[in-house]
Write a protein that holds these residues in place. Structure first.
Motif, PDB file in Angstrom:
ATOM      1  N   UNK A   1       1.014  -1.354  -0.126  1.00  0.00           N
ATOM      2  CA  UNK A   1      -0.209   0.036   0.100  1.00  0.00           C
ATOM      3  C   UNK A   1       0.223   1.350   0.159  1.00  0.00           C
ATOM      4  N   UNK A   2       2.306   1.198   0.552  1.00  0.00           N
ATOM      5  CA  UNK A   2       2.754   2.427   0.708  1.00  0.00           C
ATOM      6  C   UNK A   2       3.482   2.387  -1.131  1.00  0.00           C
ATOM      7  N   UNK A   3       3.506   1.674  -1.648  1.00  0.00           N
ATOM      8  CA  UNK A   3       3.965   1.548  -2.958  1.00  0.00           C
ATOM      9  C   UNK A   3       3.082   2.531  -3.981  1.00  0.00           C
ATOM     10  N   UNK A   4       1.908   1.552  -3.762  1.00  0.00           N
ATOM     11  CA  UNK A   4       0.424   2.479  -3.689  1.00  0.00           C
ATOM     12  C   UNK A   4       0.467   4.208  -4.086  1.00  0.00           C
ATOM     13  N   UNK A   5       1.125   4.332  -2.531  1.00  0.00           N
ATOM     14  CA  UNK A   5       1.278   6.034  -2.090  1.00  0.00           C
ATOM     15  C   UNK A   5       1.984   6.415  -2.898  1.00  0.00           C
ATOM     16  N   UNK A   6       3.031   5.634  -3.593  1.00  0.00           N
ATOM     17  CA  UNK A   6       4.335   6.632  -4.157  1.00  0.00           C
ATOM     18  C   UNK A   6       3.289   7.001  -5.604  1.00  0.00           C
ATOM     19  N   UNK A   7       2.513   5.809  -6.203  1.00  0.00           N
ATOM     20  CA  UNK A   7       1.885   6.087  -7.276  1.00  0.00           C
ATOM     21  C   UNK A   7       1.747   7.119  -7.431  1.00  0.00           C
ATOM     22  N   UNK A   8       0.709   7.355  -6.322  1.00  0.00           N
ATOM     23  CA  UNK A   8      -0.352   8.482  -6.510  1.00  0.00           C
ATOM     24  C   UNK A   8       1.066   9.710  -5.917  1.00  0.00           C
ATOM     25  N   UNK A   9       1.549   9.388  -5.402  1.00  0.00           N
ATOM     26  CA  UNK A   9       2.833  11.327  -5.356  1.00  0.00           C
ATOM     27  C   UNK A   9       3.113  11.520  -5.905  1.00  0.00           C
ATOM     28  N   UNK A  10       3.604   9.924  -7.320  1.00  0.00           N
ATOM     29  CA  UNK A  10       4.333  10.735  -8.545  1.00  0.00           C
ATOM     30  C   UNK A  10       3.138  11.368  -9.876  1.00  0.00           C
ATOM     31  N   UNK A  11       2.409  10.711 -10.006  1.00  0.00           N
ATOM     32  CA  UNK A  11       0.943  11.080 -10.498  1.00  0.00           C
ATOM     33  C   UNK A  11       0.274  13.077  -9.285  1.00  0.00           C
ATOM     34  N   UNK A  12       0.372  13.203  -8.186  1.00  0.00           N
ATOM     35  CA  UNK A  12       0.418  14.645  -8.039  1.00  0.00           C
ATOM     36  C   UNK A  12       1.139  15.728  -8.898  1.00  0.00           C
ATOM     37  N   UNK A  13       2.761  14.950  -9.075  1.00  0.00           N
ATOM     38  CA  UNK A  13       4.052  16.035  -9.409  1.00  0.00           C
ATOM     39  C   UNK A  13       3.433  16.195 -10.665  1.00  0.00           C
ATOM     40  N   UNK A  14       3.393  15.080 -11.441  1.00  0.00           N
ATOM     41  CA  UNK A  14       2.909  14.963 -12.550  1.00  0.00           C
ATOM     42  C   UNK A  14       2.036  15.862 -13.113  1.00  0.00           C
ATOM     43  N   UNK A  15       0.891  15.594 -12.188  1.00  0.00           N
ATOM     44  CA  UNK A  15       0.014  16.315 -12.746  1.00  0.00           C
ATOM     45  C   UNK A  15       0.195  18.527 -12.130  1.00  0.00           C
ATOM     46  N   UNK A  16       0.452  18.859 -11.167  1.00  0.00           N
ATOM     47  CA  UNK A  16       1.422  20.333 -10.880  1.00  0.00           C
ATOM     48  C   UNK A  16       1.851  20.366 -12.175  1.00  0.00           C
ATOM     49  N   UNK A  17       2.980  19.179 -12.163  1.00  0.00           N
ATOM     50  CA  UNK A  17       4.048  20.261 -13.749  1.00  0.00           C
ATOM     51  C   UNK A  17       2.681  20.508 -14.549  1.00  0.00           C
ATOM     52  N   UNK A  18       2.577  20.058 -15.447  1.00  0.00           N
ATOM     53  CA  UNK A  18       1.506  19.748 -16.686  1.00  0.00           C
ATOM     54  C   UNK A  18       0.148  21.044 -15.908  1.00  0.00           C
ATOM     55  N   UNK A  19       0.290  20.940 -14.848  1.00  0.00           N
ATOM     56  CA  UNK A  19      -1.363  22.436 -14.607  1.00  0.00           C
ATOM     57  C   UNK A  19       0.446  23.948 -14.357  1.00  0.00           C
ATOM     58  N   UNK A  20       1.182  23.775 -14.032  1.00  0.00           N
ATOM     59  CA  UNK A  20       2.239  24.668 -14.157  1.00  0.00           C
ATOM     60  C   UNK A  20       2.250  25.301 -15.602  1.00  0.00           C
ATOM     61  N   UNK A  21       2.385  23.856 -16.700  1.00  0.00           N
ATOM     62  CA  UNK A  21       2.940  24.971 -17.953  1.00  0.00           C
ATOM     63  C   UNK A  21       1.428  25.441 -18.183  1.00  0.00           C
ATOM     64  N   UNK A  22       0.049  24.723 -18.012  1.00  0.00           N
ATOM     65  CA  UNK A  22      -1.023  25.368 -18.843  1.00  0.00           C
ATOM     66  C   UNK A  22      -1.134  26.668 -17.900  1.00  0.00           C
ATOM     67  N   UNK A  23      -0.712  26.787 -16.388  1.00  0.00           N
ATOM     68  CA  UNK A  23      -0.868  28.799 -16.324  1.00  0.00           C
ATOM     69  C   UNK A  23       0.477  29.138 -17.188  1.00  0.00           C
ATOM     70  N   UNK A  24       1.442  28.984 -17.635  1.00  0.00           N
ATOM     71  CA  UNK A  24       2.530  29.557 -17.593  1.00  0.00           C
ATOM     72  C   UNK A  24       1.697  29.961 -19.583  1.00  0.00           C
ATOM     73  N   UNK A  25       1.186  28.943 -20.598  1.00  0.00           N
ATOM     74  CA  UNK A  25       0.956  29.171 -21.653  1.00  0.00           C
ATOM     75  C   UNK A  25      -0.410  29.984 -21.469  1.00  0.00           C
ATOM     76  N   UNK A  26      -1.229  29.734 -20.243  1.00  0.00           N
ATOM     77  CA  UNK A  26      -2.132  30.997 -20.167  1.00  0.00           C
ATOM     78  C   UNK A  26      -1.677  32.265 -20.675  1.00  0.00           C
TER      79      UNK A  26
END
Length: 391
Positions: free
Chosen positions: A144-169
């Protein structure tokens, strides 16, 4: 098919949660082990285990509380019936999903707290399971800790994507703001130039009216008085126009002392552009006619801006200018032989006025503009200015 895909994209995870809850209820109802409770304890366990899965439907509104509740409820139920949580396939899926969701919480502190809740809940469930082994105390929390790590990685990826979208906006907003400023500046420039032309025309009218008035005989007193009123109105309009011109000029810009250029000044423009490194050839088609002063000035500025654009951006070594006098319109064509056209050149966002000024001048005379890649390479600009609309 597209509706089904859209539904699955929007509600697929919700559907999976409902199916998982149904599987969990079915497995609980079909238990046949000797340790399973009955009566009120069974009812409490059934409701609790079902609710621990369905609470994930509230993950959008409560991104931390919903998955945390899944683990807290499961850990609490394991004290009442250890077998209920440990051997439920649906609960395993829900627990893993909750761990992933806890890892993807935006607040990093809450996400780390979620890791503690998930691992502590897993240890509690393993401890209360009747048939757990020593290895389970390590493997289950790690899983279950590995499952949490998957969510953490998705969180960072989402933040980078949203930051890129915000910069583009923000870049798009800045680009649109720069375009609006360029249009406003160019319109001001065009207005100043045309006001100069109009002011000159009004000055000529005032002088001619005054000359006619002085030559009229004394017997035409009423006509002389009318012309005096016309002359005074013209002088007043000229004074106000000069005041307006002074207000419209930049603080650091001096007065325009030279005559406004027109197409008869193309030779001088071509010499300057050639001196800057761009070999320009000019071809005049049709019989040249006297153009209205404003249209003549705008035609010159269009050619000037087009050649400046080619000189700054194309990397070309030669260009052709065609000026065609048609019966009802003036046609201008500027082509260079530089590298492939960049979008910034077509949009006119080049740090200066660029094609913005050309578009504004053509719009002023209800003309038409065509810009883009030229056949065989380079950049081609065509402009048409109706002669009837300029009078």
């Amino acid at each position: 098919m597209s509706r089904a895909r859209a539904f699955l994209t929007s509600h697929g995870l919700d559907l999976l949660i409902v199916v998982t809850a149904a599987v969990t209820v079915g497995g609980t109802l079909l238990r046949d082990d000797l340790e399973h409770p009955d009566g009120l304890r069974f009812l409490i366990g059934l409701v609790g285990i079902t609710g621990s899965v369905l609470v994930l439907l509230a993950r959008r509104r409560f991104p931390f509380a919903a998955p945390a509740a899944t683990w807290l409820v499961c850990a609490a139920l394991s004290f009442m019936d250890g077998q209920l949580i440990a051997n439920g396939a649906g609960i395993l899926i829900a627990g893993m999903g909750a761990a992933v969701l806890l890892g993807s919480v935006r607040n990093a502190s809450l996400a780390r707290l979620g890791l503690v809740i998930a691992t502590a809940g897993a240890v509690t469930v393993v401890r209360n399971a009747p048939d757990s082994t020593t290895d389970d105390f390590i493997s289950v929390p790690v899983m279950f800790g590995l499952g949490w790590l998957v969510g953490w990685a998705l969180r960072e990826r989402t933040e980078r994507t949203e930051a890129a979208e915000e910069r583009a906006r923000l870049a798009e907003v800045e680009r649109e703001a720069a375009a609006r400023v360029a249009v406003a500046e160019e319109r001001g420039r065009i207005a100043r130039e045309l006001h100069d032309v109009v002011a000159h025309a009004v000055s000529v009218i005032v002088l001619q009216v005054g000359a006619v008035r002085h030559r009229m005989p004394d017997s035409a007193a009423a006509d002389r008085e009318a012309l005096r009123d016309v002359e005074e109105a013209g002088r007043t309009a000229l004074t106000e126009m000069r005041r307006l011109l002074a207000a419209m000029r930049d603080d650091d810009a001096g007065p325009e002392l030279g005559p406004s250029p027109g197409l008869d000044h193309l030779d001088r423009l071509v010499r300057d552009v050639r001196a800057a490194g761009l070999d320009v050839r000019v071809e005049v088609r049709g019989l040249p006619v006297d153009l209205p002063r404003g249209l003549d000035l705008s035609a010159y500025r269009i050619v000037q801006e087009a050649l400046t654009n080619s000189l700054k951006h194309s990397g070309a070594d030669r260009a052709e200018v065609v000026v065609e006098y048609a019966p009802d319109e003036l046609c201008l064509q500027v082509r260079d032989h530089g590298r492939a056209v960049e979008r910034s050149r077509i949009d006119g966002i080049d740090g200066g006025h660029g094609l913005v000024g050309i578009r504004e001048r053509i719009k002023l005379f209800d003309g038409a503009l065509s810009v883009g890649p030229a056949p065989g390479g380079g950049f081609l600009l065509r402009a048409r200015l109706p002669l009837g609309g300029a009078s």
